[in-house]
Write a protein that holds these residues in place. Sequence first.
Motif, short mmCIF file in Angstrom:
data_model
loop_
_atom_site.label_atom_id
_atom_site.label_comp_id
_atom_site.label_asym_id
_atom_site.label_seq_id
_atom_site.Cartn_x
_atom_site.Cartn_y
_atom_site.Cartn_z
N TYR A 120 0.75 -1.18 -0.02
CA TYR A 120 0.10 -0.02 0.04
C TYR A 120 0.87 1.19 -0.03
CZ TYR A 120 0.68 0.23 4.98
OH TYR A 120 1.28 -0.03 6.37
N ASN A 121 0.44 2.41 -0.47
CA ASN A 121 0.76 3.64 -0.34
C ASN A 121 -0.05 4.38 -0.05
OD1 ASN A 121 2.20 6.16 -1.04
ND2 ASN A 121 2.15 5.78 -3.18
N LEU A 122 0.28 5.10 1.29
CA LEU A 122 -0.64 6.06 2.23
C LEU A 122 0.26 6.96 2.96
CD1 LEU A 122 -3.49 6.69 2.58
CD2 LEU A 122 -3.64 5.08 4.74
N ASP A 123 0.18 8.17 2.33
CA ASP A 123 0.98 9.27 2.93
C ASP A 123 0.80 9.31 4.51
OD1 ASP A 123 2.05 9.97 0.39
OD2 ASP A 123 0.95 11.59 0.01
N GLY A 209 -4.90 -2.31 -13.68
CA GLY A 209 -4.28 -3.25 -14.02
C GLY A 209 -2.69 -2.80 -14.09
N GLY A 210 -1.73 -3.76 -13.70
CA GLY A 210 -0.35 -3.31 -14.01
C GLY A 210 0.32 -4.60 -14.46
N ARG A 211 1.15 -4.57 -15.31
CA ARG A 211 1.57 -5.87 -15.93
C ARG A 211 2.96 -6.48 -15.37
NH1 ARG A 211 0.97 -8.73 -20.34
NH2 ARG A 211 2.66 -10.06 -21.04
N GLY A 212 2.72 -7.56 -14.63
CA GLY A 212 3.95 -8.03 -13.80
C GLY A 212 3.98 -7.32 -12.37
N SER A 213 4.68 -8.08 -11.51
CA SER A 213 4.97 -7.45 -10.05
C SER A 213 5.40 -5.95 -10.33
CB SER A 213 5.88 -8.47 -9.37
OG SER A 213 5.17 -9.75 -9.14
N ALA A 214 6.44 -5.96 -11.37
CA ALA A 214 7.06 -4.52 -11.56
C ALA A 214 5.94 -3.58 -11.73
CB ALA A 214 8.21 -4.78 -12.43
N GLY A 215 5.04 -3.86 -12.57
CA GLY A 215 4.17 -2.98 -12.98
C GLY A 215 3.30 -2.75 -11.84
N VAL A 216 2.85 -3.63 -11.20
CA VAL A 216 1.83 -3.38 -9.97
C VAL A 216 2.65 -2.48 -9.04
CG1 VAL A 216 0.67 -4.53 -8.07
CG2 VAL A 216 0.63 -5.45 -10.37
N SER A 217 3.87 -2.80 -8.98
CA SER A 217 4.72 -1.98 -7.59
C SER A 217 4.81 -0.55 -8.17
CB SER A 217 5.79 -2.83 -7.71
OG SER A 217 6.08 -3.95 -7.21
N GLN A 222 3.27 5.16 -7.36
CA GLN A 222 2.97 6.51 -7.96
C GLN A 222 1.57 6.88 -7.32
OE1 GLN A 222 3.45 5.63 -11.95
NE2 GLN A 222 5.47 4.98 -11.74
N THR A 223 0.86 5.96 -6.66
CA THR A 223 -0.44 6.23 -6.16
C THR A 223 -0.76 6.57 -4.97
OG1 THR A 223 -1.11 5.46 -8.49
CG2 THR A 223 -2.92 5.95 -6.82
N HIS A 239 10.82 -0.36 -1.98
CA HIS A 239 10.44 0.37 -0.72
C HIS A 239 9.02 0.62 -0.54
CE1 HIS A 239 15.07 0.80 -0.79
NE2 HIS A 239 14.78 1.40 -2.02
N LEU A 240 8.13 -0.29 -0.59
CA LEU A 240 6.89 -0.14 -0.63
C LEU A 240 6.46 -0.68 0.87
CD1 LEU A 240 5.88 -1.53 -4.10
CD2 LEU A 240 5.43 1.04 -3.37
N LYS A 241 5.25 0.08 1.53
CA LYS A 241 4.71 -0.56 2.63
C LYS A 241 3.84 -1.72 2.20
CE LYS A 241 4.42 4.32 4.20
NZ LYS A 241 3.62 5.49 4.47
N PHE A 242 4.04 -2.79 3.33
CA PHE A 242 2.98 -3.83 3.27
C PHE A 242 2.45 -4.37 4.65
CE2 PHE A 242 7.49 -5.44 3.10
CZ PHE A 242 7.43 -6.15 4.25
N PHE A 243 1.21 -4.77 4.44
CA PHE A 243 0.58 -4.98 5.68
C PHE A 243 1.18 -6.10 6.50
CE2 PHE A 243 -2.89 -3.44 3.19
CZ PHE A 243 -3.36 -2.24 3.81
N ALA A 244 1.03 -6.44 7.93
CA ALA A 244 1.03 -7.41 8.73
C ALA A 244 -0.34 -7.96 8.83
CB ALA A 244 1.42 -7.10 10.03
N LEU A 245 -0.43 -9.28 8.06
CA LEU A 245 -1.67 -10.11 8.08
C LEU A 245 -2.13 -10.99 9.05
CD1 LEU A 245 -1.99 -10.98 4.39
CD2 LEU A 245 -3.32 -9.37 5.22
N LYS A 246 -3.13 -10.97 9.46
CA LYS A 246 -3.84 -11.90 10.61
C LYS A 246 -3.90 -13.32 10.35
CE LYS A 246 -7.18 -11.68 14.36
NZ LYS A 246 -8.33 -11.02 14.79
#
Length: 352
Positions: A120-123, A209-217, A222-223, A239-246
């Motif tokens: 996720y990307n959340l300022d 949609g984004g192509r490939g893992s690189a495209g999604v990342s 950027q969003t 350098h993307l944030k990601f969740f800790a999942l239960k």
Amino acid sequence: MPKVGTSTRILALAAVTALLAVAAATTAGATSTRTSGTTLSGAGSSFVSPLVSQWVAPVGAAFGYELQYSPIGSGGGVAAITARTVDFGASDAPLSPDQFAACKGCVQIPWALSATSVIYNLDGVKNLLHMDGPTLAKIFLGQITQWDDPAIKKLNSGVNLPSTKIAIVHRSDNSGTTYNFTDYLQSVSASWKSQFGRGVAVNWPNGTGGRGSAGVSAVVSQTNGSIGYADVAFALKNHLKFFALKNTSGKYTTPGLRGILSAASSDQKPDAHNALSIVNPPAKFANAYPISTFTYVIVPQQSPKAAELKKFLFWAVTKGQSYGPKLLFQPIPKPALVVAEKTIKKIQVSAG
């Protein structure tokens, strides 16, 4: 999995061939100066590509092989090996019975183990926000649309969540990462299971949609307000944030080596075609990260390069595993290694 028409398949295979030509041009000379004159070409999973890229130089040094790999997605990799335009394919989704039939004598071998991170990307908001499966499914179903929704706030007490609109990002190509992610969603949400199920491609209810893992990342990075999924190596690289999942034990876990290994311990008995399912393990695997997956290399059981493939693949599932941990690929556990080595031995030389 949706059926693909003949004309679409021809176009897809033509695209695979073109992409592999580009990959061959760009990777030429990337190996050791030692050479045996042998090139091993592969295509498929973008999930496993960070690890395969680490193998190029040592495989060249050990055997003199030029290893080429094009990360065109699991669907593209299955199409390429089925058409025999490559020496091996790679997919994070196990082959379906129809795919096995179409591949005419292929075997699939577990050769890497990692996890899909929910990015996720959340300022202004910290890394490792808490998330659980039912809430995540509602987000991707379009039922939760803002970051300060009560369901998200309840999981993150004390965190100041903005009212920013959630922007969904998903894969646009056939993807084993999508299979892993949607397999998880259907395991935690009856609504997702009945409406969309799991697959390398699904009819997404919303999002970009984004192509490939690189495209999604790239789209997520950027969003502001976006949420997506990608293998954890790409999340770290960007350098993307990601969740800790239960997980099912109630513990919030991350896609690290410990969580991946715990998930892998939940399935030690591959099916007849070596498929292993380690999504959302039972509660007794208390440290398991719930969106972990094996990824597979797909090779013809008969190949003119059988001897070279066997050397490379034995190396990949043994010494090659040592290159994984820095990219958060957990070395495959012994039961999977035994299965992999037995299957590799079945590869035989063919005349053409």
